[in-house]
Design a protein around this motif. Structure first.
Motif, PDB file in Angstrom:
ATOM      1  N   GLY A  34       0.794  -1.221   0.000  1.00  0.00           N
ATOM      2  CA  GLY A  34       0.000   0.000   0.000  1.00  0.00           C
ATOM      3  C   GLY A  34       0.833   1.282   0.000  1.00  0.00           C
ATOM      4  N   LYS A  35       2.052   1.211  -0.491  1.00  0.00           N
ATOM      5  CA  LYS A  35       2.888   2.420  -0.536  1.00  0.00           C
ATOM      6  C   LYS A  35       2.269   3.489  -1.418  1.00  0.00           C
ATOM      7  N   THR A  36       1.885   3.089  -2.612  1.00  0.00           N
ATOM      8  CA  THR A  36       1.301   4.056  -3.536  1.00  0.00           C
ATOM      9  C   THR A  36      -0.028   4.570  -2.976  1.00  0.00           C
ATOM     10  N   ARG A  37      -0.752   3.656  -2.352  1.00  0.00           N
ATOM     11  CA  ARG A  37      -2.007   4.061  -1.737  1.00  0.00           C
ATOM     12  C   ARG A  37      -1.762   5.093  -0.631  1.00  0.00           C
ATOM     13  N   PHE A 214       6.232  25.290  -2.435  1.00  0.00           N
ATOM     14  CA  PHE A 214       5.887  23.889  -2.183  1.00  0.00           C
ATOM     15  C   PHE A 214       5.984  23.585  -0.701  1.00  0.00           C
ATOM     16  N   ARG A 215       4.965  22.915  -0.225  1.00  0.00           N
ATOM     17  CA  ARG A 215       5.052  22.515   1.174  1.00  0.00           C
ATOM     18  C   ARG A 215       5.386  21.035   1.307  1.00  0.00           C
ATOM     19  N   ASN A 216       4.969  20.306   0.326  1.00  0.00           N
ATOM     20  CA  ASN A 216       5.178  18.864   0.401  1.00  0.00           C
ATOM     21  C   ASN A 216       5.624  18.285  -0.935  1.00  0.00           C
ATOM     22  N   ILE A 217       6.617  17.434  -0.857  1.00  0.00           N
ATOM     23  CA  ILE A 217       7.029  16.675  -2.035  1.00  0.00           C
ATOM     24  C   ILE A 217       6.916  15.195  -1.693  1.00  0.00           C
ATOM     25  N   LEU A 218       6.332  14.444  -2.603  1.00  0.00           N
ATOM     26  CA  LEU A 218       6.175  12.998  -2.370  1.00  0.00           C
ATOM     27  C   LEU A 218       6.754  12.235  -3.550  1.00  0.00           C
ATOM     28  N   VAL A 219       7.555  11.240  -3.260  1.00  0.00           N
ATOM     29  CA  VAL A 219       8.207  10.492  -4.334  1.00  0.00           C
ATOM     30  C   VAL A 219       7.869   9.004  -4.241  1.00  0.00           C
ATOM     31  N   ASP A 220       7.276   8.483  -5.289  1.00  0.00           N
ATOM     32  CA  ASP A 220       6.973   7.041  -5.342  1.00  0.00           C
ATOM     33  C   ASP A 220       8.152   6.314  -5.999  1.00  0.00           C
ATOM     34  N   GLU A 221       8.266   5.022  -5.756  1.00  0.00           N
ATOM     35  CA  GLU A 221       9.331   4.184  -6.350  1.00  0.00           C
ATOM     36  C   GLU A 221      10.703   4.825  -6.120  1.00  0.00           C
ATOM     37  N   PHE A 222      10.896   5.266  -4.910  1.00  0.00           N
ATOM     38  CA  PHE A 222      12.104   6.016  -4.586  1.00  0.00           C
ATOM     39  C   PHE A 222      13.387   5.211  -4.814  1.00  0.00           C
ATOM     40  N   GLN A 223      13.275   3.880  -4.704  1.00  0.00           N
ATOM     41  CA  GLN A 223      14.478   3.041  -4.863  1.00  0.00           C
ATOM     42  C   GLN A 223      15.090   3.167  -6.254  1.00  0.00           C
ATOM     43  N   ASP A 224      14.347   3.675  -7.211  1.00  0.00           N
ATOM     44  CA  ASP A 224      14.877   3.760  -8.568  1.00  0.00           C
ATOM     45  C   ASP A 224      15.244   5.171  -9.017  1.00  0.00           C
ATOM     46  N   THR A 225      15.424   6.073  -8.073  1.00  0.00           N
ATOM     47  CA  THR A 225      15.880   7.406  -8.467  1.00  0.00           C
ATOM     48  C   THR A 225      17.386   7.376  -8.702  1.00  0.00           C
ATOM     49  N   ASN A 226      17.845   8.142  -9.658  1.00  0.00           N
ATOM     50  CA  ASN A 226      19.286   8.221  -9.874  1.00  0.00           C
ATOM     51  C   ASN A 226      19.842   9.463  -9.180  1.00  0.00           C
ATOM     52  N   ASN A 227      21.127   9.675  -9.334  1.00  0.00           N
ATOM     53  CA  ASN A 227      21.774  10.719  -8.541  1.00  0.00           C
ATOM     54  C   ASN A 227      21.272  12.125  -8.854  1.00  0.00           C
TER      55      ASN A 227
END
Ligand code: ATP
Ligand code: MG
Length: 735
Positions: A34-37, A214-227
Motif C-alpha cells: 500500500g505504498k502508492t495508496r 511547495f510545502r510537500n514533495i512525495l516520491v513514489d518508487e524512490f528506490q529507482d531514483t538516480n543521482n
C-alpha cells in the motif's frame, strides 16, 4: 469529503504515514503493502485536513501512466479536478519548470526535445563534422557516455581531463555536442534533468520562491531514483519542504541505468528528522503468491529486511507449465487467456510479462492466430520496432527496387554519409523525371548531379542492395533474412550501441530470422499457385504478413485486451492473473547479468517484482527449447523457479496427445494451428515425451523431422545435450 473515509481504508502503519506530523517520512515496505495508496491518501490528507493548497504539493511517479492514475484517484477521493497539480515523472516535472523558466535556464522559449534517435543522429553529425572516426568511437557509445555524465550531473567541463586519447575524445565530442545543442536550442532527456538541476543552482531567488511555494514533495518508487534526480529533489526541498519518499529496496531494477539504491540509505541523513515507517501487510496477493515471492527474494544479500504477511486467502497453487518449445509455450498461454475470458473475466485483468522484448513476437503471433485482442504496454509491437522496420525495408528492396518508402528508410541506415541534402536532390530528381528514388539514384550518378562524396556513398548503397540480392534464389527464407541483416550492416550497427537497448535491437533482428524460419507460407490465404514454394515468393508473403501484423491486432483503446509488457514496465502495477513467461536460465536471469553477483541480484529483484504483480493467480512457464535471437537454445528452468518451495507449485501435465504434423521440413509454426491433432499412428511418442536412450540416458523429445524410416527426432538429453536420432535405429524407450 468525509475525512473518516480517508483513514478508514488504511491500516495502522498506513494511517501513521498518511497523517504523519514528522518533518519527513521514509516509507519502506514490500510489494503490495500500500505504498502508492499511502502516497495518494497522504496528498488527500494534506489538502483536506491540513488545508494545503493543491498547488503546494508535488508528487513524483515513475511513469506517465502512474501519474495519470494518481490524478484519477485523487479526483475520485477529493472530487476536484487534479489537472493543474504538480503530479508527474521526474522528466515531466523538470520539463515543466524549464518551460516556465526558459530564460533563467538559458534556453530559447521554444526549445526542442531530442528523443534518443534524434540524439544519436546529432552525435553522429558532430563526429562527422569534426572528423572523429566512428569505427574507433562508436557513436552509440558516445551517446551512452554523454547520458551517463548527465545523469551524474556532469557537463563536459566537469569531466576529469585525461591523457588517455580515448577518454579525451569522448570528452571532446561531449563538449562539441553540448555546443551544438546550446546553439540550436536542443534538449535531450538527460539534459532536461541536468538543466532543471542547474536552474536551482544558478537561480537562488527562483529556488527560494519554489521552496516557499511547495510545502510537500512525495516520491513514489524512490528506490529507482538516480543521482541527479535525488540531488534535484534535495535542492528543491531545501530545509523547508517536507518530503515523503516511498520505496522498496527489493524492487530496485534500474541499477543498470544509474538508479542508486543508496539514496534510500542516505535519506534519513539528508533529511533530518525523517521518520522511518515500515508497512508489513500485503493487500494484493494470495498467501501462496506472497510466500513464493518472499522465498525468492530471501536469496538476495544485503537487503534492508522487511517482513510481509497477508490476511488474504491461501489461493491456488502457482501453475508451472514446462513447454517443449516457445511455440508450445505461447499456445498454452493463449489458451489460458481464452479460458480466463470464458470464465467471465476481463482480459485486461490478465497480464503476460517477459524479460526480453524479443519474446513478444511468438506470443503476439499465438494471440493473433487465436483471435485474442492484446495490447503491448510501454513498448512497441514487434513488427513496428525501428530495427525490424529497417530490416524489412532492405528485404523489400530485394524484391522491388522501386519501393521508395524503403529507399528513404534505409538509404542512410546504417550511416553511409548520405545527408538530408543529398536525399533532397534525389527526391526532386525523381519528381522531375517521374521515376522512382532508386532510378533517380542511378540517374543522378550517371549525370554527375551529386557532389563527389555523395556520389560514391549513393553508389555504395546501390551496390550493397544489388550484391545482397545476388544468388538469393538459392537460399531458404530464413537464410535470406539472416543474410540481409548481416550484410546490410544492421546487426553491426546495433552491436555498437552500448547497453541494453542496442542488445535488445540485435536480439530483435535475430528474432526476425526466427520468424522467417517459422513462417509457413502454406498457411497464408492468398498463395499464388504458380509460384509454388519459391523462396522469393515466400519472401513476398512473409513481408505481407509482417505488414499485416504491424497494422492490426493491437486492440484499440477501449477493447478488452490482455496486456503484454516487459517485467520492467510492470513495476507498480497489479493484475488478478499474471503469466511470467520464459523463466529459463540465460533468458531470466538474463545471460548478460548472470555472471556478477550484483547483476544476478538485480535479476532476482525483477523476479520479485514479477511475482508480486499477481493478485489471485500466477502462472509460470518455461520452454525446454527456445528459438530466440535466431538461435536454438536448450535451457534449464530458471533458478527462480527452483527458489519457490515446491509446495506452492502445481505442475501442469503435458498432454501426450499434443503433437505437430510431420513435414519434410520442420516448421514449428504449424504447431499453433494444428497443435491438437492426434498423434500420427506411426509416431511412437509426442513432443515433450520423456524417453530413455541406452547411451545418452534420459531426455525430452523436442522435434520431429522426416517420415517413415527416415523419421528423426531431436531429443534434449539431460546430460548429453541435444541429439538428432533416427527413430528406427535409436531404440528409444518411452518413459
Ligand atoms: P508496489 O510495491 O507493487 O508498488 P504498493 O506498496 O505501492 O505496491 P499499492 O499498489 O498501493 O501497493 O497497494 C496494493 C493493493 O492493495 C492495491 O490494490 C491497494 O488498493 C490495496 N490496499 C492497500 N492498502 C489497503 C488497505 N489498507 N485496505 C485494503 N486494500 C488495500
Ligand atoms: Mg506502488
Amino acid at each position: 469529503m468525509d475525512i473518516s473515509l480517508l483513514v478508514d481504508q488504511l491500516n495502522d502503519g498506513q494511517r501513521n504515514a498518511v497523517a504523519a506530523s514528522s518533518p519527513h517520512q521514509l516509507v519502506l515496505a514490500g510489494a503490495g503493502s500500500g505504498k502508492t495508496r499511502v502516497l495518494v491518501h497522504r496528498i488527500a490528507w494534506l489538502l483536506e485536513v491540513e488545508g494545503v493548497s493543491p498547488f503546494a504539493v508535488m508528487a513524483v511517479t515513475f511513469t506517465n501512466k502512474a501519474a495519470k492514475e494518481m490524478k484519477g484517484r485523487l479526483e475520485e477521493l477529493l472530487n476536484v479536478p487534479a489537472n493543474g497539480m504538480w503530479v508527474g515523472t521526474f522528466h515531466g516535472l523538470a520539463h515543466r519548470f524549464l518551460k516556465l523558466h526558459w530564460r533563467e535556464a538559458g534556453l530559447p522559449q521554444h526549445f526542442q526535445i531530442l528523443d534518443s534517435d534524434d540524439q544519436l543522429r546529432l552525435v553522429k553529425r558532430v563526429m562527422r563534422e569534426n572528423n572523429v572516426d566512428d569505427s574507433r568511437y562508436p557513436p552509440k557509445q558516445i551517446q551512452w557516455f554523454i547520458n551517463e555524465q548527465k545523469d551524474e550531473g556532469r557537463r563536459a567541463a566537469h569531466v576529469m581531463p585525461s591523457s588517455d586519447p580515448f577518454a579525451k575524445t569522448l570528452r571532446e565530442v561531449y563538449y562539441l555536442y553540448e555546443q551544438i545543442c546550446q546553439q540550436n536550442g536542443l534538449v535531450d532527456f538527460g539534459e532536461i534533468l541536468l538543466r532543471a538541476h542547474e536552474l536551482w543552482l544558478e537561480n537562488p531567488d527562483l529556488l527560494a520562491h519554489y521552496q516557499q511555494r511547495f510545502r510537500n514533495i512525495l516520491v513514489d518508487e524512490f528506490q529507482d531514483t538516480n543521482n541527479i534526480q535525488y540531488a534535484w529533489i534535495r535542492l528543491l526541498a531545501g530545509n523547508k519542504v517536507s518530503v515523503m519518499a516511498v520505496g522498496d529496496d527489493d524492487q530496485s531494477i534500474y541499477g543498470w541505468r544509474g538508479a542508486n539504491i543508496g539514496n534510500i540509505r542516505d535519506f534519513q541523513q539528508d533529511f533530518p528528522g525523517a521518520e522511518l515507517i515500515k508497512l508489513e501487510q500485503n493487500y494484493r496477493s494470495t498467501k501462496t503468491i506472497l510466500a513464493a515471492a518472499n522465498a525468492v527474494i530471501s536469496n538476495n544479500s544485503g537487503r534492508l529486511g522487511k517482513n510481509l504477511f497477508t490476511d488474504g486467502a491461501e489461493g491456488e497453487p502457482i501453475r508451472l507449465y514446462s513447454a517443449f518449445n516457445e511455440q508450445d509455450e505461447a499456445r498454452y498461454i493463449a489458451d489460458q487467456v481464452d479460458n480466463w475470458a470464458k470464465e467471465g473475466n476481463a482480459r485486461a485483468d490478465m497480464a503476460i510479462l517477459y524479460r526480453s522484448n524479443a519474446q513478444s513476437r511468438t506470443l503476439e503471433e499465438a494471440l493473433l492466430r487465436a483471435g485474442i485482442p492484446y495490447r503491448i504496454y510501454g513498448g512497441q509491437r514487434f513488427y513496428e520496432r525501428l530495427e525490424i522496420k529497417n530490416a524489412l525495408a532492405y528485404l523489400r528492396l530485394l524484391l522491388n527496387r522501386d519501393d521508395d518508402g524503403s529507399v528513404e528508410r534505409v538509404i542512410n541506415v546504417p550511416a553511409r554519409a548520405i545527408g538530408e541534402k543529398t536525399v533532397d536532390i534525389l527526391r526532386s530528381f525523381a519528381r522531375d523525371q517521374g521515376c522512382s528514388l532508386w532510378k533517380s539514384c542511378e540517374l543522378a550518378i550517371a549525370n554527375n548531379a551529386l557532389p563527389k562524396r555523395a556520389t560514391s556513398s549513393v553508389q555504395s548503397f546501390l551496390d550493397l542492395v544489388d550484391e545482397m540480392s545476388a544468388g538469393i534464389e538459392e537460399l531458404e527464407l530464413q537464410e535470406i533474412v539472416s543474410h540481409v541483416i548481416e550484410n546490410s550492416g544492421l546487426i553491426e550497427h546495433h552491436k555498437k550501441e552500448k547497453g541494453e537497448k542496442g542488445q535488445a535491437r540485435v536480439d530483435n533482428l535475430e528474432e526476425l530470422v526466427n520468424a522467417a524460419r517459422q513462417f509457413d507460407a502454406d498457411e497464408e490465404p492468398d498463395l499464388a499457385e504458380e509460384d509454388g514454394d519459391q523462396p522469393l515468393s515466400e519472401l513476398a508473403q512473409f513481408l505481407d504478413r509482417a505488414a499485416l501484423d504491424a497494422g492490426d491486432g493491437q486492440a484499440d483503446e477501449y477493447e478488452d485486451a490482455v496486456q503484454l509488457m516487459t517485467l520492467h514496465s510492470a513495476k507498480g502495477l497489479e493484475f488478478p492473473q499474471v503469466v511470467l513467461a520464459g523463466l529459463e536460465e540465460g533468458l531470466f536471469p538474463h545471460k548478460m547479468s548472470m555472471d556478477e553477483a550484483e547483476g544476478l541480484e538485480e535479476e532476482r529483484r525483477l523476479a520479485y517484482v514479477g511475482i508480486t504483480r499477481a493478485m489471485d493467480q500466477l502462472i509460470i512457464t518455461h520452454a525446454e527449447s527456445r528459438r530466440l535471437y535466431g538461435q536454438e537454445n536448450f535451457s534449464t528452468p530458471s533458478r527462480f523457479i527452483r527458489e519457490i518451495p515446491s509446495e506452492y507449485i502445481s505442475e501442469v501435465r503435458l498432454k501426450n496427445t499434443v503433437s505437430r504434423p510431420l513435414s519434410a521440413r520442420p516448421k514449428l509454426g504449424g504447431a499453433i494451428t494444428t497443435g491438437r491433432k492426434l498423434l500420427d499412428d506411426s509416431l511412437p511418442y509426442g513432443l515433450g515425451q520423456r524417453v530413455l536412450h541406452a547411451m545418452f540416458g534420459e531426455g525430452t523429445v523436442v522435434q520431429f523431422e522426416g517420415q517413415g524410416n527416415g523419421l528423426r527426432v531431436q531429443v534434449n538429453f539431460d546430460d548429453a545435450g541435444s541429439k538428432w536420432l533416427v527413430v528406427s535405429f535409436a531404440k528409444l524407450e518411452a518413459l
